[in-house]
Design an enzyme around this catalytic site. Structure first.
Site, PDB file in Angstrom:
ATOM      1  N   ALA A  11       4.309   4.729  11.690  1.00 18.65           N
ATOM      2  CA  ALA A  11       5.446   4.813  10.763  1.00 18.65           C
ATOM      3  C   ALA A  11       5.010   4.402   9.364  1.00 18.65           C
ATOM      4  O   ALA A  11       5.650   3.592   8.709  1.00 18.65           O
ATOM      5  CB  ALA A  11       6.583   3.911  11.260  1.00 18.65           C
ATOM      6  N   VAL A  14       2.528   8.321   5.668  1.00 20.08           N
ATOM      7  CA  VAL A  14       2.558   9.740   6.053  1.00 20.08           C
ATOM      8  C   VAL A  14       3.642   9.969   7.112  1.00 20.08           C
ATOM      9  O   VAL A  14       4.552  10.783   6.923  1.00 20.08           O
ATOM     10  CB  VAL A  14       1.171  10.202   6.572  1.00 20.08           C
ATOM     11  N   GLY A  15       3.560   9.222   8.220  1.00 20.78           N
ATOM     12  CA  GLY A  15       4.486   9.433   9.336  1.00 20.78           C
ATOM     13  C   GLY A  15       5.945   9.264   8.933  1.00 20.78           C
ATOM     14  O   GLY A  15       6.794  10.094   9.286  1.00 20.78           O
ATOM     15  N   VAL A  91      -1.584   7.792  12.581  1.00 18.77           N
ATOM     16  CA  VAL A  91      -2.034   6.403  12.419  1.00 18.77           C
ATOM     17  C   VAL A  91      -3.130   6.331  11.365  1.00 18.77           C
ATOM     18  O   VAL A  91      -3.649   7.356  10.913  1.00 18.77           O
ATOM     19  CB  VAL A  91      -2.541   5.821  13.764  1.00 18.77           C
ATOM     20  N   THR A  95     -11.955   3.669   6.476  1.00 20.13           N
ATOM     21  CA  THR A  95     -13.417   3.751   6.508  1.00 20.13           C
ATOM     22  C   THR A  95     -13.939   2.648   7.433  1.00 20.13           C
ATOM     23  O   THR A  95     -13.443   1.525   7.423  1.00 20.13           O
ATOM     24  CB  THR A  95     -13.977   3.550   5.075  1.00 20.13           C
ATOM     25  N   CYS A 277      -6.661   7.914   0.366  1.00 27.16           N
ATOM     26  CA  CYS A 277      -7.321   9.140   0.831  1.00 27.16           C
ATOM     27  C   CYS A 277      -8.633   9.501   0.145  1.00 27.16           C
ATOM     28  O   CYS A 277      -9.620   9.769   0.818  1.00 27.16           O
ATOM     29  CB  CYS A 277      -6.363  10.320   0.681  1.00 27.16           C
ATOM     30  N   GLN A 279     -11.226   8.255  -1.740  1.00 23.02           N
ATOM     31  CA  GLN A 279     -12.532   7.640  -1.496  1.00 23.02           C
ATOM     32  C   GLN A 279     -12.913   7.760  -0.017  1.00 23.02           C
ATOM     33  O   GLN A 279     -14.022   8.155   0.322  1.00 23.02           O
ATOM     34  CB  GLN A 279     -12.505   6.174  -1.917  1.00 23.02           C
TER      35      GLN A 279
END
Ligand code: UDX
Ligand code: ADP
Length: 471
Positions: A11, A14-15, A91, A95, A277, A279
């Site tokens: 959640a 994005v979600g 989820v 990195t 996102c 890097q």
């Protein structure tokens, strides 16, 4: 397959917004967003819509319309998986900070845990959709786990990467440039693709939905981010050249962006890109290229990140240099901490690295951001492990009022391009600053003429070489 219930695991940034819009546009489909983080789920369920865990313009209105109608937020992951015909994996894929590929490869442990949990719980056929950005060929790992741990049901795996940008998430979701869906080109795979296409056609014209195979879809997402980040590093690489030659970066950006083959977007010079996102995805791309022995391609893409690090270091050192070579015991006001405006997300924000350099020089960093809490700022700085938490706390100051924050500062650094910064009473701010007063505009948003009319403000920006000039 007729989709009556959707489950989304994760959640987050994005979600949450994606499922809210899917639920808003498909009132007959039940959408359950689950997360292991109870505090986050409680915040999504908070009666007070200003307390949602994510700040996004327009999000509260969508949640208000759909929540408890066909949109639900829960910590009961197993029940939601069991009930749904379609499960989105949304989820985090940070990195890797350990082992092989440390510092470059994506850490897929959370994705794998999801696959195992889906497999364990499922009693009926499921369509599993990768929403998180994943290295190309991740679907193979997901398929492998699903197929080998639960043979009683059929799993179809799709890739449906999200292209929304934070701060404009709702607008991007409601009116996307395209929706990308990748799946196996088998009969079952094509049926699964069709089921997902049907969800999007509730509001997206069919000709804007691109369907392809799994690998093209996964790779397109990674490379779309690499291309966007490359543009930011390209324009930032020119700021230094402009400063050395007297050219104006905004004029150069306008001139090159007017070429329809280049286009005007993503040419805004800045103190470096941040966010969860860019890097991560480029490093991941570099890692994949290296793993395949494609060293030149790896070096090419890595340079985008190297340039970004250089730009934010350069900004910090420019502050030190302009303040007569020392910022020790000086107060530097930060306007903004988020990685861009209209979001409370601070992941990889340039602010963290710039503050770290200034604190290392013993400056007091006084931060104001309209949407970021002191708790978050502290946790970001402590996350770098440069010094002890007590030491960081000593040098970090935060107020909920911008004028209070900027009171008595020797210099102000504009870190995030929040619109409200432009309309502040700069006369009042100037009067309360130490003199000579310095303003470093890392986003080129302030009105130079207005500042010029105030007094002896030394206004430094990325437009041209004007460091230390008394305006
Ligand atoms: C990005 C992609 O845009 C999105 O499609 C993908 O799904 C996720 O990654 P996001 O990171 O949310 O989205 O924001 P974006 O608007 O791309 O900005 C990223 C960083 O680049 C920010 O720090 C922003 O300030 C910076 N940036 C962007 C610039 O410095 N100059 C620009 O011209 C554009
Ligand atoms: P993104 O920006 O990609 O949405 P976030 O970190 O904001 O990333 O959100 C990812 C969410 O996924 C987090 O809230 C995290 O708690 C959740 N999550 C991670 N692993 C699991 C899991 N196995 N089950 C449920 N939720 C998970």
């Amino acid at each position: 397959m007729n989709i009556r219930t959707i489950c989304c695991i994760g959640a987050g940034y994005v979600g949450g917004p994606t499922m809210s819009v899917i639920a808003q546009k498909n009132p007959s489909i039940k959408v359950i967003v689950v997360d292991v983080n109870k505090a986050r789920i409680d915040a999504w369920n908070n009666e007070n819509l200003s307390k949602l865990p994510i700040f996004e313009p327009g999000l509260a209105e969508v949640v208000k319309e759909a929540r408890n109608r066909n949109l639900f937020f829960s910590t009961d992951v197993d029940s939601a998986i069991d009930e749904a015909e379609m499960i989105f994996i949304s989820v985090n894929t940070p990195t890797k900070t350990y082992g092989a590929g440390k510092g470059m490869a994506a850490d897929l442990q959370y994705v794998e845990l999801c696959a195992r949990q889906i497999s364990k719980v499922s009693k009926s056929d499921k369509i599993v959709v990768e929403k998180s950005t994943l290295p190309v060929k991740t679907a193979e790992a997901i398929k492998d786990i699903l197929a080998n741990t639960n043979t009683a049901v059929n799993f179809e795996v799709l890739s449906n990467p999200e292209f929304l940008a934070e701060g404009t998430a709702i607008q991007d979701l409601i009116d996307p440039d395209r929706v990308l869906i990748g799946g196996d080109q088998t009969e079952a795979g094509l049926n699964a693709i069709e089921a997902l296409v049907n969800i999007y056609t509730a509001w997206v014209p069919e000709d804007q939905i691109i369907t392809t195979n799994l690998w093209s879809s996964e790779l397109s997402k990674l490379t779309a981010n690499a291309f966007l980040a490359q543009r930011v590093s390209s324009i930032n690489a020119l700021t230094e050249l402009c400063e050395s030659t007297g050219a104006n970066i905004e004029d150069v950006a306008q001139a090159i962006g007017s070429d329809s083959r280049i286009g005007p977007k993503f040419l805004k010079a800045s103190l470096g890109f941040g966010g969860s996102c860019f890097q991560k995805d480029i490093l991941n791309l570099v890692y994949i290229c290296k793993s395949l022995g494609l060293n030149q391609a790896a070096d090419y893409w890595e340079q985008v990140v190297i340039m970004n690090n250089h730009q934010r270091n350069r900004f910090a050192h420019q502050i030190v240099k302009s303040l007569h070579g020392t910022v020790a015991a000086k107060k530097i006001g930060f306007l903004g901490w988020a990685f861009k405006k209209d979001t409370n997300d601070t992941r990889e924000s340039a602010a963290i690295y710039i503050a770290d350099i200034l604190i290392e020089e013993r400056a007091y960093v006084q931060v104001f951001d309209p949407k970021v809490t002191l708790l978050q700022i502290r946790s970001d700085l402590n996350g770098l492990n440069t010094r002890s938490e007590t030491e960081n706390d000593k040098f970090l100051v935060n107020h909920s009022d911008p004028y209070e924050t900027l009171n008595g500062t020797h210099a102000i650094a504009v870190i995030t391009e929040w619109d409200e910064f432009k309309s502040y009473d700069w006369q009042k701010i100037y009067e309360r600053m130490q003199k000579p007063a310095f303003v470093f505009d890392g986003r080129n948003i302030l009105d130079q003429k207005k500042l010029e009319s105030i007094g002896s403000v030394s206004y430094t920006h990325l437009r041209a070489h004007e460091t230390g000039r008394n305006l």
